[in-house]
Design an enzyme around this catalytic site. Sequence first.
Site, PDB file in Angstrom:
ATOM      1  N   ARG A  55       0.593  -1.100   0.118  1.00 36.06           N
ATOM      2  CA  ARG A  55       0.504  -0.043   0.188  1.00 36.06           C
ATOM      3  C   ARG A  55       1.141   0.675  -0.360  1.00 36.06           C
ATOM      4  NH1 ARG A  55      -4.717   0.310   3.887  1.00 36.06           N
ATOM      5  NH2 ARG A  55      -3.127   1.089   5.741  1.00 36.06           N
ATOM      6  N   LYS A  95      -2.726   6.209   1.246  1.00 30.92           N
ATOM      7  CA  LYS A  95      -2.480   6.748   2.201  1.00 30.92           C
ATOM      8  C   LYS A  95      -1.712   8.199   2.398  1.00 30.92           C
ATOM      9  CE  LYS A  95      -2.496   4.866   6.957  1.00 30.92           C
ATOM     10  NZ  LYS A  95      -3.482   4.792   7.580  1.00 30.92           N
ATOM     11  N   GLU A 124     -16.578   6.041   3.607  1.00 29.26           N
ATOM     12  CA  GLU A 124     -15.763   5.937   4.971  1.00 29.26           C
ATOM     13  C   GLU A 124     -16.103   6.617   5.822  1.00 29.26           C
ATOM     14  OE1 GLU A 124     -11.737   4.799   4.521  1.00 29.26           O
ATOM     15  OE2 GLU A 124     -11.131   6.970   3.549  1.00 29.26           O
TER      16      GLU A 124
HETATM   17  C1  LIG Z   1      -9.118   6.631   6.057  1.00 33.82           C
HETATM   18  C2  LIG Z   1      -8.601   5.083   6.313  1.00 33.82           C
HETATM   19  N1  LIG Z   1      -9.699   4.533   6.417  1.00 33.82           N
HETATM   20  C3  LIG Z   1      -9.490   2.964   6.895  1.00 33.82           C
HETATM   21  C4  LIG Z   1      -7.913   2.619   7.733  1.00 33.82           C
HETATM   22  C5  LIG Z   1      -8.045   1.273   8.273  1.00 33.82           C
HETATM   23  O1  LIG Z   1      -7.349   0.800   7.079  1.00 33.82           O
HETATM   24  P1  LIG Z   1      -6.376  -0.691   7.846  1.00 33.82           P
HETATM   25  O2  LIG Z   1      -7.792  -1.620   8.124  1.00 33.82           O
HETATM   26  O3  LIG Z   1      -5.020  -0.916   6.804  1.00 33.82           O
HETATM   27  O4  LIG Z   1      -5.440  -0.033   9.260  1.00 33.82           O
HETATM   28  C6  LIG Z   1      -7.546   3.975   8.177  1.00 33.82           C
HETATM   29  C7  LIG Z   1      -6.754   3.091   8.348  1.00 33.82           C
HETATM   30  O5  LIG Z   1      -5.260   3.039   8.550  1.00 33.82           O
HETATM   31  C8  LIG Z   1      -7.450   5.009   7.388  1.00 33.82           C
HETATM   32  O6  LIG Z   1      -6.454   6.072   8.107  1.00 33.82           O
END
Ligand SMILES: Cc1ncc(COP(=O)(O)O)c(C=O)c1O
Length: 339
Positions: free
Chosen positions: A80, A183, A219
């Site tokens: 990612r 991210k 989200e």
């Molecule tokens: C915007 C956002 N969505 C979803 C997630 C959840 O992702 P993950 O399960 O990889 O931590 C996160 C956290 O990392 C996030 O910052």
Amino acid sequence: MVTIDWNNLPFGYIKTDYNVRCFYTDGKWSKPELSDSEYINVHIAATALHYGQESFEGLKAYRGKDGKIRIFRWEENAARMISSAEGIKMAPVPMELFREAIFTAIKKNERFVPPYGSGASLYIRPLLYGSGAEVGVKPAAEYTFIVFVTPVGPYFKGGVKPVNMLICRDVDRAAPQGTGRFKIGGNYAASLRAIVRAHDEGFGNVIFLDAKEKKYIDECGPANFFGIKNNTYVTPLSESILPSITNKSLLALAENMGIKTERRPIPVEELSEFEETGACGTAAVISPIAKIVDADENRIYEFCKDGKPGPVSMKLYQKLVNIQYGDEPDIFGWNTFIE
Ligand SMILES: Cc1ncc(COP(=O)(O)O)c(C=O)c1O
């Protein structure tokens, strides 16, 4: 040496012994270096500061009953971060360098990996940013990759508690063809005014809708959304949400447990049909949702009427946490041991 009260750790930052740093110059990454400083020296014209060339990751290491340290699905975070780097034109960190940097950071801070049974874990924060100087809008020629770690307590102290969420229509976290699936810091900056308002109004977080039509759920603050109905786990399909590794894992576990799964746009009104809803991410694994308030439409969607998390969410939560701590067989091969 400071002693840590493992059972009362906050979900926050605690200084550890070392962090790991790598530098990209002349088209090449340097070997990881150890640092005991919590500070960085940044050029005043670094692209990270002016044009937001910055990406980060978040993953965890857990100590099992056997005393061994397991990292959960680090390859997914490495992949990612490569996607995020490509998304905003930064030099990607190769998988092998990512692995070496996070493993070194964990090993050198082994005394900070919380003991089994405390519910705490070691949070790993890789950070990549444009450190080269530019004044015009263009990608930097130099990048810095840092990994720091910090022990964190369980997100919910004293057991999982359902939270309330506020639907937001007047702030967009990410544009339909923008950077929502990466991210990167800019997405979080864009979300802050909605998140702060939701917190000020007493909500756990905010639910963003698709920016184009405001019809579908995108989200839940810094987490993905899911809903459960008719033995089916439903989660949004959208170009502007972060592909959550927790969500991906819950989808796999659900299938394995005989729960159907659907990844598709979820219209807001469908909330009235769900038996359970929740937010999922590395921090909390699952935050069950008690109530979703849609103030613009004058509607309130209620779940967990008895104040308790729903049974399917809890089953999924327990299964995933058990795998992470090594209490159940790692059937998908998600854990890597730190030797
Ligand atoms: C915007 C956002 N969505 C979803 C997630 C959840 O992702 P993950 O399960 O990889 O931590 C996160 C956290 O990392 C996030 O910052």
